[in-house]
Design an enzyme around this catalytic site. Structure first.
Site, PDB file in Angstrom:
ATOM      1  CD  GLN A   1      -2.295   5.878  -5.379  1.00 52.22           C
ATOM      2  OE1 GLN A   1      -1.921   5.353  -6.423  1.00 52.22           O
ATOM      3  NE2 GLN A   1      -2.382   5.195  -4.247  1.00 52.22           N
TER       4      GLN A   1
ATOM      5  NE  ARG B   1       2.117   1.190 -13.843  1.00 53.90           N
ATOM      6  CZ  ARG B   1       1.130   0.740 -13.095  1.00 53.90           C
ATOM      7  NH1 ARG B   1       1.370   0.090 -11.977  1.00 53.90           N
ATOM      8  NH2 ARG B   1      -0.122   0.915 -13.468  1.00 53.90           N
TER       9      ARG B   1
ATOM     10  CG  HIS C   1      -3.155   4.451 -11.250  1.00 52.57           C
ATOM     11  ND1 HIS C   1      -1.993   3.710 -11.340  1.00 52.57           N
ATOM     12  CD2 HIS C   1      -3.719   4.085 -10.069  1.00 52.57           C
ATOM     13  CE1 HIS C   1      -1.867   2.952 -10.263  1.00 52.57           C
ATOM     14  NE2 HIS C   1      -2.896   3.159  -9.475  1.00 52.57           N
TER      15      HIS C   1
ATOM     16  CG  ASN D   1      -3.397   0.541 -12.093  1.00 52.83           C
ATOM     17  OD1 ASN D   1      -2.430  -0.217 -12.199  1.00 52.83           O
ATOM     18  ND2 ASN D   1      -4.018   0.750 -10.943  1.00 52.83           N
ATOM     19  CD  GLU D   2      -4.630  -2.574  -9.163  1.00 49.21           C
ATOM     20  OE1 GLU D   2      -5.502  -2.081  -8.430  1.00 49.21           O
ATOM     21  OE2 GLU D   2      -3.597  -3.080  -8.732  1.00 49.21           O
TER      22      GLU D   2
ATOM     23  CG  ASN E   1      -0.700  -3.753 -10.732  1.00 53.10           C
ATOM     24  OD1 ASN E   1       0.305  -3.716 -11.450  1.00 53.10           O
ATOM     25  ND2 ASN E   1      -1.540  -2.744 -10.648  1.00 53.10           N
TER      26      ASN E   1
ATOM     27  CE1 TYR F   1       0.735  -3.534  -3.579  1.00 52.78           C
ATOM     28  CE2 TYR F   1      -0.653  -3.905  -5.493  1.00 52.78           C
ATOM     29  CZ  TYR F   1       0.240  -3.115  -4.786  1.00 52.78           C
ATOM     30  OH  TYR F   1       0.644  -1.915  -5.305  1.00 52.78           O
TER      31      TYR F   1
ATOM     32  CD  GLU G   1       0.173  -0.794  -8.650  1.00 55.34           C
ATOM     33  OE1 GLU G   1      -0.382  -1.133  -7.583  1.00 55.34           O
ATOM     34  OE2 GLU G   1      -0.366  -0.041  -9.482  1.00 55.34           O
TER      35      GLU G   1
ATOM     36  CD1 TRP H   1       1.881   0.968  -3.578  1.00 58.26           C
ATOM     37  CD2 TRP H   1       1.882   1.640  -5.727  1.00 58.26           C
ATOM     38  NE1 TRP H   1       1.107   2.101  -3.666  1.00 58.26           N
ATOM     39  CE2 TRP H   1       1.101   2.532  -4.970  1.00 58.26           C
ATOM     40  CE3 TRP H   1       2.038   1.866  -7.104  1.00 58.26           C
ATOM     41  CZ2 TRP H   1       0.462   3.635  -5.535  1.00 58.26           C
ATOM     42  CZ3 TRP H   1       1.409   2.955  -7.668  1.00 58.26           C
ATOM     43  CH2 TRP H   1       0.625   3.826  -6.878  1.00 58.26           C
TER      44      TRP H   1
ATOM     45  CD  GLU I   1      -3.195   2.346  -0.676  1.00 55.63           C
ATOM     46  OE1 GLU I   1      -2.477   2.825  -1.564  1.00 55.63           O
ATOM     47  OE2 GLU I   1      -3.805   1.283  -0.810  1.00 55.63           O
TER      48      GLU I   1
HETATM   49  C1  GAL Z   1      -3.219  -0.923  -6.209  1.00 50.46           C
HETATM   50  C2  GAL Z   1      -3.265   0.446  -6.858  1.00 50.46           C
HETATM   51  C3  GAL Z   1      -2.270   1.406  -6.313  1.00 50.46           C
HETATM   52  C4  GAL Z   1      -2.028   1.285  -4.832  1.00 50.46           C
HETATM   53  C5  GAL Z   1      -1.906  -0.158  -4.391  1.00 50.46           C
HETATM   54  C6  GAL Z   1      -1.776  -0.383  -2.900  1.00 50.46           C
HETATM   55  O1  GAL Z   1      -4.472  -1.514  -6.303  1.00 50.46           O
HETATM   56  O2  GAL Z   1      -3.037   0.321  -8.239  1.00 50.46           O
HETATM   57  O3  GAL Z   1      -2.679   2.681  -6.705  1.00 50.46           O
HETATM   58  O4  GAL Z   1      -2.890   2.031  -4.097  1.00 50.46           O
HETATM   59  O5  GAL Z   1      -2.987  -0.897  -4.854  1.00 50.46           O
HETATM   60  O6  GAL Z   1      -2.998  -0.577  -2.289  1.00 50.46           O
END
Ligand code: GAL
Length: 475
Positions: free
Chosen positions: A16, A73, A118, A162-163, A306, A308, A374, A418, A425
């Site tokens: 990224q 990170r 990642h 990651n994820e 992580n 969101y 994140e 993040w 993105e």
């Molecule tokens: C996560 C990912 C990141 C970033 C973030 C925001 O899923 O690990 O790389 O893109 O979402 O969408």
């Protein structure tokens, strides 16, 4: 409010930010291939140049210091270190680059947390079947050992993968992430998830046996999860749909690692039953862990989360005749109209969801030490340097983390925003901005400028990290 030594960080990922996709012998990764295909990424954009961090690392360091981060990170690019994915050919320029990054961070008193994977598999390994191939686990283990050996004297916090949920589902069922496979039936996603767990476990065992004794670091995998709660808390079907959904997202990876060494029972039951109904008689689509391989249970030294956003869940019409991971889980997501939406439609802003998720993790996964690896807020459309909403988002979210620690007794050890700066993105290209720093992608020098939210995050860090320890060394 925050314990001594709490990690105040920001996160990025190699593909990224780095650019330099062909610089100094880096091999191609699946994201190079995917983003170079027409129609995959917004505006057919790609990470060829991105934030130019490969060239301009010193600028990133300056940003890190301006924020006063205690931790950073980053991820290392497998294909930059091992261009064909194997340890037979090491790219020493890649090693030099990450050595410089790690050494500079340590000199500046910033602790690195390093992610090994990642989303950016070397293309050479994709050509041999990628994450669907059983051989990938051993290849990942060799790569992980190489990184532990090369950087482990200085890096003490490791994330293997990651994820895995996102790689498995978005990359192999939905086809909207690299490698862009759109395989119905759920089989591919489950297989990829399975091989990721095997790969992670092998790497953790390698670290435990060969590196931990001298390096004394910690290894985990970063698990993404929304907070989920029933649409109608009094409706039994909504409650069980929510439990099922949690099992299929958070539980898919956390259950084997933290609870039982195997998938959640409900996941196994549903997938086995649906497999049978759809004529997969001899074999379920959800693979079985072999007793001949090292166990999955206990392969995380902390919980890396992580987070969101949140969703309400109802059983509703989640079911469909077409078999998929989504139809297996039989749950439908609903947005609560009272939740504000950030720049991207999927990101409803629900800071209290994080507090609830943290309590859920404490309760269900034996009260682990948790790093929030994140969490962030996106901007789209017209650019706002005075990003008041994002600042508010960070203030509110961090106050929910504080409540989780002080009122709910959750053992949270760190928080990573993040992201350090605007970057590529994934399928949204550069149209979505998650940064604490704005990056001018039309400028040769990719000028970084701190957003108002960056200033606010820096103030919070200063306030909380000095509460125990006197002035922060970077201020
Ligand atoms: C996560 C990912 C990141 C970033 C973030 C925001 O899923 O690990 O790389 O893109 O979402 O969408």
């Amino acid at each position: 409010m925050f314990p001594r030594g709490f990690a105040w960080g920001a996160a990025t990922a190699a593909y990224q930010i780095e650019g330099g996709w062909q610089a100094d012998g880096r091999g191609p990764s699946i994201w190079d291939t995917f983003s170079h295909e027409t129609g995959r990424v917004f505006g057919d954009q790609n990470g060829d140049v991105a934030c130019k961090s490969y060239e301009l690392w010193e600028e990133d360091l300056r940003s890190i210091l301006q924020l006063g981060l205690t931790h950073y990170r980053l991820s290392v690019s497998w294909a930059r270190l091992l261009p064909d994915g194997t340890t037979q050919h090491v790219n020493h320029k890649g090693v030099e680059y990450y050595n410089k990054v790690i050494d500079n961070l340590l000199t500046a008193n910033v602790t690195p947390m390093v992610t090994l994977y990642h989303f950016d598999l070397p293309q050479a390994l994709q050509d041999q079947g990628g994450w669907k191939s059983p051989n990938i686990a051993a290849l990942f283990d060799s790569y992980a050992r190489f990184c532990f050996q090369t950087f482990g004297d200085r890096v003490k916090l490791w994330i293997t993968i990651n994820e895995p949920y996102v790689c498995a589902k978005l990359g192999h069922e939905d086809g909207i992430h690299a490698p862009g496979l759109e395989e119905p039936g759920g089989r591919a996603a489950y297989l990829v998830g399975h091989n990721m767990l095997r790969a992670h476990a092998l790497a953790w065992h390698s670290y435990d046996a060969f590196f931990r004794p001298k390096h004394e670091g910690l290894v985990s995998l970063a698990i993404n999860s929304d907070w989920l709660e029933p649409l109608e808390p009094d409706c039994a079907e909504d409650v069980s749909a929510t439990e099922r959904h949690l099992a299929f997202t958070l539980g898919w990876f956390a259950w084997p690692v933290f609870v039982s060494g195997d998938y959640p029972e409900i996941m196994r039951a549903v997938i086995d039953a649906n497999s049978k109904t759809h004529g997969f008689n001899s074999e379920s689509r959800l693979p079985i862990f072999s007793k001949d391989e090292p166990p999955i249970l206990g392969t995380a030294d902390f919980f890396a989360l992580n987070y969101y956003t949140s969703r309400k869940v109802t059983s509703g019409c989640g079911h469909s005749d077409i078999l998929s991971m989504k139809s297996d889980r039989g749950a439908q997501e609903v947005l609560d109209p009272s939740w504000p939406i950030s720049g991207v439609s999927w990101l409803a802003v629900v800071p209290h969801g994080l507090r609830r998720l943290l309590s859920y993790i404490k309760k269900n996964f034996s009260d682990p030490a948790i790093y929030i690896t994140e969490n962030g807020f996106a901007q789209v459309g017209s650019l706002e340097m005075e990003d008041v909403q994002r600042g508010k988002f960070y203030t509110e979210t961090i106050s929910e983390v504080a409540k989780a620690i002080t009122e709910d007794g959750v053992n949270v050890r760190g928080y990573f925003a993040w992201s350090l700066m605007d970057n590529f993105e994934w399928a949204d290209g550069y149209s979505v901005r998650f940064g604490l720093f704005h990056v001018d992608f039309s400028d040769e020098k990719r000028k970084r400028t701190m957003y108002r939210s960056g200033r606010e995050y820096a103030k919070l860090i200063l306030k909380y990290s000095t509460e125990h320890e006197g002035p922060h060394p970077n201020h």
